[in-house]
Each structure stands twice: as structure tokens, then as C-alpha cells.
Scaffold this motif. Structure first.
Motif, PDB file in Angstrom:
ATOM      1  N   VAL A 160       0.840  -1.204   0.000  1.00 37.10           N
ATOM      2  CA  VAL A 160       0.000   0.000   0.000  1.00 37.10           C
ATOM      3  C   VAL A 160       0.872   1.251   0.000  1.00 37.10           C
ATOM      4  O   VAL A 160       0.589   2.224  -0.720  1.00 37.10           O
ATOM      5  CB  VAL A 160      -0.949  -0.010   1.216  1.00 37.10           C
ATOM      6  N   ALA A 161       1.937   1.256   0.783  1.00 33.40           N
ATOM      7  CA  ALA A 161       2.826   2.417   0.844  1.00 33.40           C
ATOM      8  C   ALA A 161       3.460   2.689  -0.519  1.00 33.40           C
ATOM      9  O   ALA A 161       3.565   3.845  -0.950  1.00 33.40           O
ATOM     10  CB  ALA A 161       3.903   2.196   1.901  1.00 33.40           C
ATOM     11  N   ARG A 162       3.866   1.632  -1.204  1.00 34.92           N
ATOM     12  CA  ARG A 162       4.462   1.811  -2.532  1.00 34.92           C
ATOM     13  C   ARG A 162       3.454   2.364  -3.529  1.00 34.92           C
ATOM     14  O   ARG A 162       3.780   3.189  -4.377  1.00 34.92           O
ATOM     15  CB  ARG A 162       5.004   0.470  -3.050  1.00 34.92           C
ATOM     16  N   GLU A 163       2.204   1.895  -3.419  1.00 37.04           N
ATOM     17  CA  GLU A 163       1.174   2.306  -4.377  1.00 37.04           C
ATOM     18  C   GLU A 163       0.702   3.728  -4.125  1.00 37.04           C
ATOM     19  O   GLU A 163       0.447   4.492  -5.063  1.00 37.04           O
ATOM     20  CB  GLU A 163      -0.011   1.335  -4.305  1.00 37.04           C
ATOM     21  N   THR A 164       0.553   4.112  -2.866  1.00 31.06           N
ATOM     22  CA  THR A 164      -0.079   5.399  -2.536  1.00 31.06           C
ATOM     23  C   THR A 164       0.895   6.476  -2.090  1.00 31.06           C
ATOM     24  O   THR A 164       0.558   7.663  -2.112  1.00 31.06           O
ATOM     25  CB  THR A 164      -1.101   5.211  -1.397  1.00 31.06           C
ATOM     26  N   GLY A 165       2.069   6.074  -1.635  1.00 29.80           N
ATOM     27  CA  GLY A 165       2.990   7.048  -1.050  1.00 29.80           C
ATOM     28  C   GLY A 165       2.634   7.420   0.379  1.00 29.80           C
ATOM     29  O   GLY A 165       3.311   8.249   0.996  1.00 29.80           O
ATOM     30  N   LEU A 166       1.596   6.810   0.936  1.00 33.30           N
ATOM     31  CA  LEU A 166       1.177   7.090   2.316  1.00 33.30           C
ATOM     32  C   LEU A 166       1.829   6.080   3.253  1.00 33.30           C
ATOM     33  O   LEU A 166       1.615   4.874   3.132  1.00 33.30           O
ATOM     34  CB  LEU A 166      -0.347   6.998   2.454  1.00 33.30           C
ATOM     35  N   ARG A 167       2.617   6.581   4.188  1.00 37.47           N
ATOM     36  CA  ARG A 167       3.261   5.704   5.175  1.00 37.47           C
ATOM     37  C   ARG A 167       2.797   6.098   6.571  1.00 37.47           C
ATOM     38  O   ARG A 167       2.772   7.273   6.915  1.00 37.47           O
ATOM     39  CB  ARG A 167       4.778   5.785   5.075  1.00 37.47           C
TER      40      ARG A 167
ATOM     41  N   HIS B 166      -6.910   1.631   4.647  1.00 42.28           N
ATOM     42  CA  HIS B 166      -7.603   2.566   5.540  1.00 42.28           C
ATOM     43  C   HIS B 166      -6.675   3.046   6.652  1.00 42.28           C
ATOM     44  O   HIS B 166      -6.698   4.216   7.035  1.00 42.28           O
ATOM     45  CB  HIS B 166      -8.849   1.914   6.128  1.00 42.28           C
ATOM     46  N   ARG B 167      -5.852   2.161   7.170  1.00 39.35           N
ATOM     47  CA  ARG B 167      -4.920   2.591   8.216  1.00 39.35           C
ATOM     48  C   ARG B 167      -3.910   3.598   7.648  1.00 39.35           C
ATOM     49  O   ARG B 167      -3.560   4.591   8.308  1.00 39.35           O
ATOM     50  CB  ARG B 167      -4.182   1.392   8.822  1.00 39.35           C
ATOM     51  N   ALA B 168      -3.439   3.361   6.427  1.00 37.32           N
ATOM     52  CA  ALA B 168      -2.507   4.305   5.804  1.00 37.32           C
ATOM     53  C   ALA B 168      -3.159   5.666   5.611  1.00 37.32           C
ATOM     54  O   ALA B 168      -2.508   6.709   5.781  1.00 37.32           O
ATOM     55  CB  ALA B 168      -2.017   3.752   4.466  1.00 37.32           C
ATOM     56  N   GLN B 169      -4.437   5.670   5.259  1.00 35.67           N
ATOM     57  CA  GLN B 169      -5.141   6.937   5.094  1.00 35.67           C
ATOM     58  C   GLN B 169      -5.176   7.716   6.412  1.00 35.67           C
ATOM     59  O   GLN B 169      -4.870   8.907   6.454  1.00 35.67           O
ATOM     60  CB  GLN B 169      -6.569   6.669   4.596  1.00 35.67           C
ATOM     61  N   PHE B 170      -5.556   7.037   7.492  1.00 35.06           N
ATOM     62  CA  PHE B 170      -5.772   7.730   8.764  1.00 35.06           C
ATOM     63  C   PHE B 170      -4.489   7.987   9.554  1.00 35.06           C
ATOM     64  O   PHE B 170      -4.444   8.909  10.366  1.00 35.06           O
ATOM     65  CB  PHE B 170      -6.764   6.948   9.629  1.00 35.06           C
ATOM     66  N   THR B 171      -3.464   7.182   9.342  1.00 34.02           N
ATOM     67  CA  THR B 171      -2.212   7.401  10.083  1.00 34.02           C
ATOM     68  C   THR B 171      -1.115   7.986   9.208  1.00 34.02           C
ATOM     69  O   THR B 171      -0.088   8.427   9.724  1.00 34.02           O
ATOM     70  CB  THR B 171      -1.699   6.095  10.726  1.00 34.02           C
ATOM     71  N   GLY B 172      -1.330   7.994   7.895  1.00 37.98           N
ATOM     72  CA  GLY B 172      -0.350   8.583   6.988  1.00 37.98           C
ATOM     73  C   GLY B 172      -0.680  10.015   6.607  1.00 37.98           C
ATOM     74  O   GLY B 172       0.156  10.721   6.035  1.00 37.98           O
ATOM     75  N   VAL B 173      -1.916  10.444   6.909  1.00 35.14           N
ATOM     76  CA  VAL B 173      -2.350  11.828   6.688  1.00 35.14           C
ATOM     77  C   VAL B 173      -2.633  12.405   8.077  1.00 35.14           C
ATOM     78  O   VAL B 173      -3.682  12.123   8.663  1.00 35.14           O
ATOM     79  CB  VAL B 173      -3.604  11.898   5.795  1.00 35.14           C
ATOM     80  N   PRO B 174      -1.714  13.191   8.650  1.00 38.25           N
ATOM     81  CA  PRO B 174      -1.785  13.554  10.073  1.00 38.25           C
ATOM     82  C   PRO B 174      -3.088  14.194  10.522  1.00 38.25           C
ATOM     83  O   PRO B 174      -3.536  13.976  11.654  1.00 38.25           O
ATOM     84  CB  PRO B 174      -0.600  14.519  10.245  1.00 38.25           C
ATOM     85  N   TRP B 175      -3.735  14.978   9.670  1.00 37.57           N
ATOM     86  CA  TRP B 175      -4.919  15.721  10.096  1.00 37.57           C
ATOM     87  C   TRP B 175      -6.211  14.935   9.922  1.00 37.57           C
ATOM     88  O   TRP B 175      -7.269  15.342  10.423  1.00 37.57           O
ATOM     89  CB  TRP B 175      -5.031  17.037   9.303  1.00 37.57           C
TER      90      TRP B 175
END
Length: 365
Positions: A48-55, A177-186
Motif C-alpha cells: 500500500v505504501a508503494r502504491e499510494t505514497g502514504l506511510r 484505511h490505516r494508511a489513510q488515517f495514520t499517513g495523513v496527520p490531520w
């Protein structure tokens, strides 16, 4: 005098009865799920991190494989905390004094209703990312990726799904979903503030409920299902609250659509059966019996099922107009999030971002 408008202990007992016999409860096969999901969830996070850039800023995901009752217990805790402001007002007059007499909603009746809803949902759910981050609760019970192991095993057996493929497929959805909520701080505090604001501001006055039901009848006669846009909470919302519901609906459709697109792409080389998994689960959602569909409508869950299609169509339209770079604009701040109207008409959001829309049909709804 009840101390809470919902008898939560009764809700738990009712949920246990409604959920029925837990398939594979006590089976030796459950033991294989914990190491499998720990390994595959870690792999899914990296894909997921590779695909979205969200870590994730919160470190590696923690996995909890549970049964139906474990899932119910976790969600009773969440519901109790979320609905607290509303249930407290059900028990008190406007000046803060305890209510008395037949106008008080029975906490036992409410417990039965909540338990029935959670019991039914426990028979369907396969995985869930729990984003609760509460100062007054044990950190070990927060920021968890849940898998309802007995339901997973039952589905694998019923449809002869390859277990490792199916489990990675599920892990991709939850870790997105976890990457969305924990990879986007706000994002997590913003989402919680929206939902808590709606619950805290809903007026529990029975007269208001009667008025909401009259509006529902009028909307039904006009050809629109009033429960499609937020369930019972949506019916009780006033004009200003409906604007917030538009924001919540838009956000959830975005997250679900982005989640489905991400899991399809991130697992393309690893999950040959992904298309079949998706087809079976979509049919499973649509084939629920009549009473179950009524429950979904009442709690707004039916609306969520529509969000998958609308969210995917929104992502596709945005990518047509500006590629992944334009999609990434949604994570730059709350002001960039689409509301539900923009999810249904992606061109309006694209123009708001300063890009040129490309014509693409959007699913009805």
C-alpha cells in the motif's frame, strides 16, 4: 432511574444471541490465522505504501484476530463512547435535570436495538481498522487491524478461496484505511470531529423525530429514499448538520473508493483471484434478506455500500483529468476534500482544484 439511555450489557447479550453459532469456534484452524495475518498485514502495508505514497506515522500495524463476540465487544466500546453525548441528553431535560415518565426512551429497548444491529453485523464483517485513539483507554486496545477469523474461515470454505490470497486481499483493504488515517496527520482528528459534532448536536426530542419521519414520507413519495444519506442520524439532522453529513459522506466515499482502487492495484501481481473475491463479496452484500437490509438502512450502512461505487468512479474521473498527482491533492488539507455532491459530480471538484474535467459517467445514486 437508568444511568445510561442504552443498556450496553444487554446490548452485548442480545448481540451474542443474534450472531448465532460462531462457525469454526474453537477450531484448530484458527491458530493458523494469527501468524498468517501478522505476516500478510505487514506485506500489505508495504504494498500500500508503494502504491499510494502514504506511510503510517504510528509504526507497523498491530493485528488482532478475534471471533464475533470479540468484534462486538470492541464495537460496543466504540458506540458507547461515540453516542455518549446523545444518550445522555435522552435522559435529561433541557435544564439538566433527569427526565421522568413515559417520555424517557427505555434503556433496555435501546440495548436490544443496538445489540440486534451489532449481532447482525458481526455475522458479516471480515476485517475492520479501528481508528479510535482515546486518552482514557489502554493503548493496546487502539489502532488495531481486526480480522473476524471465524467468518474468514467460513467464507474460504464456502467458496473454496485460496486462503493466503484471500487473507492478503483482506489485509490490503484494511491497511489502506490505516494508511489513510495514520499517513495523513490531520485526517483522523478531522473525521472524529465531524462525527462527534453531528452526534452531539442532534436533538433527541420525540417531536423532532416525528417531524423527521414526516419529511421521510414526503421524500419517499418524491422517489428518493431518505435513509440513503446517513441513516437515522441523517433523518434527525437539521440544515446545518446536513451540510456536515455531506462532508462525512464525501469523505467516506473517497476513502472507500480509494481503498478499493488501491487494493486492486497494490495486489495485482500477488492475488490472481482478486476479481473473483470482489465479485463474490459484492453479490454477498446485495443478497442479504429483507430484514437485514432494513437494519442497514436504519444505521446508514446501506449508504456505505453505495459509497464504494461512487468513490471508485470519483477516483477514476480525477485520474482521467490529472493523474495520481491530482488525486493526491485530497490529502493536502480538509478544504481539499470532496463533499458528497462533488463525489456524485467529480467535475465540480476537479474544477475547484483548477483542473479540467473529462467526461465520464458516474453510477446513479
Amino acid at each position: 432511574m437508568p444511568t445510561d439511555a442504552v443498556d450496553w450489557e444487554l446490548a452485548q447479550r442480545v448481540a451474542a444471541r443474534v450472531s448465532g453459532a460462531d462457525p469454526f469456534q474453537g477450531s484448530y484452524q484458527l491458530d493458523s490465522l494469527v501468524p498468517d495475518f501478522e505476516e500478510l498485514t505487514a506485506e500489505a502495508e508495504e504494498l500500500v505504501a508503494r502504491e499510494t505514497g502514504l506511510r503510517s506515522s504510528a509504526g507497523p500495524a498491530r493485528v488482532r484476530v478475534t471471533d464475533r463476540q470479540g468484534w462486538v465487544t470492541a464495537n460496543v466500546r466504540s458506540f458507547k463512547r461515540l453516542l455518549g453525548p446523545l444518550t445522555d441528553r435522552l435522559l435529561r431535560t433541557r435544564d439538566g435535570a433527569p427526565k421522568r415518565g413515559p417520555g424517557v426512551v427505555s434503556s433496555r429497548v435501546a440495548g436490544v436495538e443496538v445489540g440486534t444491529m451489532l449481532g447482525w453485523m458481526s455475522t458479516r464483517v471480515l476485517g475492520q481498522y479501528d481508528l479510535l485513539l482515546l486518552e482514557d483507554e489502554d493503548p493496546l486496545d487502539q489502532d488495531l487491524v481486526y480480522y473476524v477469523g471465524t467468518n474468514v474461515l467460513s467464507l474460504e470454505r464456502r467458496y473454496a478461496f485460496p486462503p493466503r490470497e484471500f487473507r492478503l486481499w483482506l489485509a490490503l483493504h484494511e491497511t489502506t484505511h490505516r494508511a489513510q488515517f495514520t499517513g495523513v496527520p490531520w485526517l483522523a482528528p478531522y473525521y472524529r470531529s465531524l462525527v462527534e459534532g453531528i452526534v452531539a448536536s442532534v436533538d433527541p426530542d420525540p417531536a423532532r423525530l416525528a417531524d423527521a419521519l414526516r419529511r421521510a414520507v414526503a421524500e419517499t413519495r418524491a422517489g428518493h429514499n431518505p435513509l440513503d444519506d446517513g441513516g437515522l442520524i441523517g433523518l434527525l439532522a437539521n440544515e446545518s448538520q446536513r451540510g456536515t453529513l455531506e462532508k462525512v459522506g464525501g469523505l467516506m466515499a473517497l476513502l472507500e473508493g480509494h481503498g478499493d482502487v488501491t487494493m486492486d492495484r497494490a495486489g495485482a501481481d500477488r492475488i490472481p483471484s482478486a476479481e473473483r473475491f470482489s465479485r463474490v463479496l459484492r453479490a454477498r452484500r446485495a443478497a442479504s434478506p429483507g430484514p437485514a437490509r432494513i437494519v442497514r438502512k436504519l444505521v446508514g450502512f446501506e449508504a456505505k455500500l453505495r459509497q464504494y461505487e461512487l468513490g471508485e468512479a470519483f477516483i477514476a474521473a480525477v485520474e482521467d483529468a490529472g493523474g495520481p498527482q491530482l488525486v493526491a491533492e485530497v490529502w493536502n488539507g480538509p478544504e481539499n476534500l470532496p463533499n458528497m455532491s462533488e463525489i456524485r459530480a467529480p467535475g465540480s471538484w476537479i474544477e475547484r482544484m483548477g483542473a479540467s474535467p473529462v467526461s465520464r459517467p458516474v453510477p446513479a445514486g
